[in-house]
Design an enzyme around this catalytic site. Structure first.
Site, mmCIF file in Angstrom:
data_model
loop_
_atom_site.group_PDB
_atom_site.id
_atom_site.type_symbol
_atom_site.label_atom_id
_atom_site.label_comp_id
_atom_site.label_asym_id
_atom_site.label_seq_id
_atom_site.Cartn_x
_atom_site.Cartn_y
_atom_site.Cartn_z
ATOM 1 N N THR A 1 72.769 45.627 18.163
ATOM 2 C CA THR A 1 72.143 46.945 18.135
ATOM 3 C C THR A 1 72.726 47.802 19.252
ATOM 4 O OG1 THR A 1 70.296 46.081 19.435
ATOM 5 C CG2 THR A 1 69.991 46.185 17.053
ATOM 6 N N GLY A 2 72.611 49.113 19.108
ATOM 7 C CA GLY A 2 73.101 50.158 19.990
ATOM 8 C C GLY A 2 73.712 49.809 21.330
ATOM 9 N N THR A 3 72.912 49.899 22.383
ATOM 10 C CA THR A 3 73.399 49.706 23.750
ATOM 11 C C THR A 3 73.953 48.305 23.962
ATOM 12 O OG1 THR A 3 71.806 51.313 24.561
ATOM 13 C CG2 THR A 3 72.747 49.825 26.191
ATOM 14 N N THR A 4 73.320 47.314 23.373
ATOM 15 C CA THR A 4 73.797 45.938 23.535
ATOM 16 C C THR A 4 75.225 45.822 23.006
ATOM 17 O OG1 THR A 4 71.536 45.104 23.308
ATOM 18 C CG2 THR A 4 73.322 43.511 23.028
ATOM 19 N N ASP B 1 67.048 47.390 14.364
ATOM 20 C CA ASP B 1 66.417 46.100 14.077
ATOM 21 C C ASP B 1 66.226 45.927 12.570
ATOM 22 O OD1 ASP B 1 66.316 45.436 16.762
ATOM 23 O OD2 ASP B 1 64.306 46.253 17.020
#
Length: 104
Positions: free
Chosen positions: A30-33, A56
């Site tokens: 997901t995004g930032t990860t 998610d």
């Protein structure tokens, strides 16, 4: 909910340690990860939306379609949100400590 800063470090350290293995697979996050994994490993990461705004759900849909062979998730057992419980059940309850890394 975004990960606490120290959990990002755990995810980053894991990806650095297993970079050569992850490089042989399609990696999703997901995004930032996903962005942080790319920055520390120079691997290509397929990034979903940030988890809180639908990433998610995108991840869960891939699992439900059977499009992922392996899920590595750093799971916090104290996090009993509906989202976390759903992810936990979708991958058969075999999850470690909090964060999220998904490899196909």
């Amino acid at each position: 909910m975004p990960l606490p800063q120290e959990k990002y470090y755990t995810v980053e350290d894991f990806c650095i340690a297993y970079k050569n293995i992850l490089a042989k697979h399609e990696v999703y996050a997901t995004g930032t990860t996903g962005r942080r994994i790319e920055e520390v490993t120079n691997l290509h990461v397929h990034k979903f939306l940030p988890g809180i705004i639908g990433g998610d759900k995108q991840f869960m849909e891939m699992i439900e379609r059977g499009d992922m062979d392996l899920v590595i998730m750093f799971y916090n057992p104290a996090d009993d949100t509906v989202k976390t419980i759903g992810v936990y059940r979708s991958v058969g309850g075999r999850i470690g400590e909090s964060g999220a890394i998904y490899a196909q």
